[in-house]
Enzyme design. Structure first.
Site, short mmCIF file in Angstrom:
data_model
loop_
_atom_site.label_atom_id
_atom_site.label_comp_id
_atom_site.label_asym_id
_atom_site.label_seq_id
_atom_site.Cartn_x
_atom_site.Cartn_y
_atom_site.Cartn_z
N ALA A 1 0.84 -1.21 0.00
CA ALA A 1 0.00 0.00 0.00
C ALA A 1 0.87 1.25 0.00
CB ALA A 1 -0.91 0.00 1.23
N ASP A 2 0.48 2.25 -0.80
CA ASP A 2 1.21 3.51 -0.82
C ASP A 2 0.40 4.59 -0.11
OD1 ASP A 2 -0.79 4.34 -2.57
OD2 ASP A 2 0.45 4.15 -4.35
N ASP A 3 0.86 5.83 -0.18
CA ASP A 3 0.21 6.93 0.53
C ASP A 3 -1.28 7.04 0.21
OD1 ASP A 3 2.86 7.27 1.06
OD2 ASP A 3 2.92 9.42 0.64
#
Length: 227
Positions: free
Chosen positions: A155-157
């Protein structure tokens, strides 16, 4: 700051603005769809006016349309739970509903041992797992209690921001930024005020060691009174 990261920040800001608009007009979603282009323009203008950054209209549309669909599904679920058994729409879909309930019971039996036989916590986990799968784009089978959302699931920002909002929608709750930070180890920090003339937008969503699925389940159980 590179263009890709800056776009993620702008999309995060746009998504929050979209959610504010959708929530304030949740009883009139049709008018939101009719006014989509006007809303998209207003959001882009607000971001540019307050932050000095331009975001393509297409990026806002790509965030806006799924949000409307999500809200429509949520409202449809609410109507379904309040409908009477005599309603034709209930009768016509009863077989499909029964099949889904049976499949859900199998899932609960398969996972209930992880929670000491607590069925309610098991149900919360299954809903959290499904939401994580949909938001991050991984198979449900990949999501277990000890998975770290960033290190294990990638998961990214923006994924983190969207996931918190999706969980709030799924469970009908609010999770404050302070709780997100202290309990889930996620520190989303971005604001219009940090954008000075010629400066780059500031955003970070560092995921600490607390950012594991188990903690999401525990927190939601506490908020909903199921712990």
């Amino acid at each position: 700051m590179n263009d890709e990261y800056e776009l993620k920040v702008l999309k995060s800001v746009a998504l929050k603005l979209i959610d504010e608009i959708v929530e304030s007009n949740k009883n009139d979603l049709d008018s939101l769809k009719i006014s989509r282009e006007e809303i998209v323009f207003d959001i882009a203008r607000k971001i540019y006016t307050q932050g000095g950054r331009k975001i393509p209209f297409s990026e806002i549309r790509d965030l806006f349309d799924p949000r409307i669909k999500m809200k429509e599904k949520s409202e449809a679920r609410k109507r379904l739970t309040t409908a009477t058994p005599q309603n034709p729409s209930i009768r016509d879909g009863q077989i499909e509903i029964d099949e889904k309930l049976a499949a859900k019971q199998i899932e609960i039996r398969q996972n209930i041992g992880k929670f000491g036989g607590d069925e309610e916590t098991t149900r919360v986990f299954l809903r959290v797992r499904k939401t994580i799968s949909e938001q991050i784009g991984v198979e449900e089978e990949e999501v277990n209690l000890e998975c770290h959302l960033s290190n294990h699931l990638g998961a990214d920002d923006l994924d983190m921001v969207e996931l918190i909002m999706a969980l709030e929608e799924e469970f009908g709750i609010e999770i404050s930024d302070e709780v997100v930070d202290s309990r889930l180890g996620i520190s989303p920090n971005f604001s219009f005020s940090s954008w000075g003339s010629g400066s780059s937008p500031s955003s970070s969503c560092g995921a600490g060691p607390e950012c594991v699925v188990r903690n999401f389940v525990s927190l939601i159980c506490e908020i909903t009174g199921q712990s």
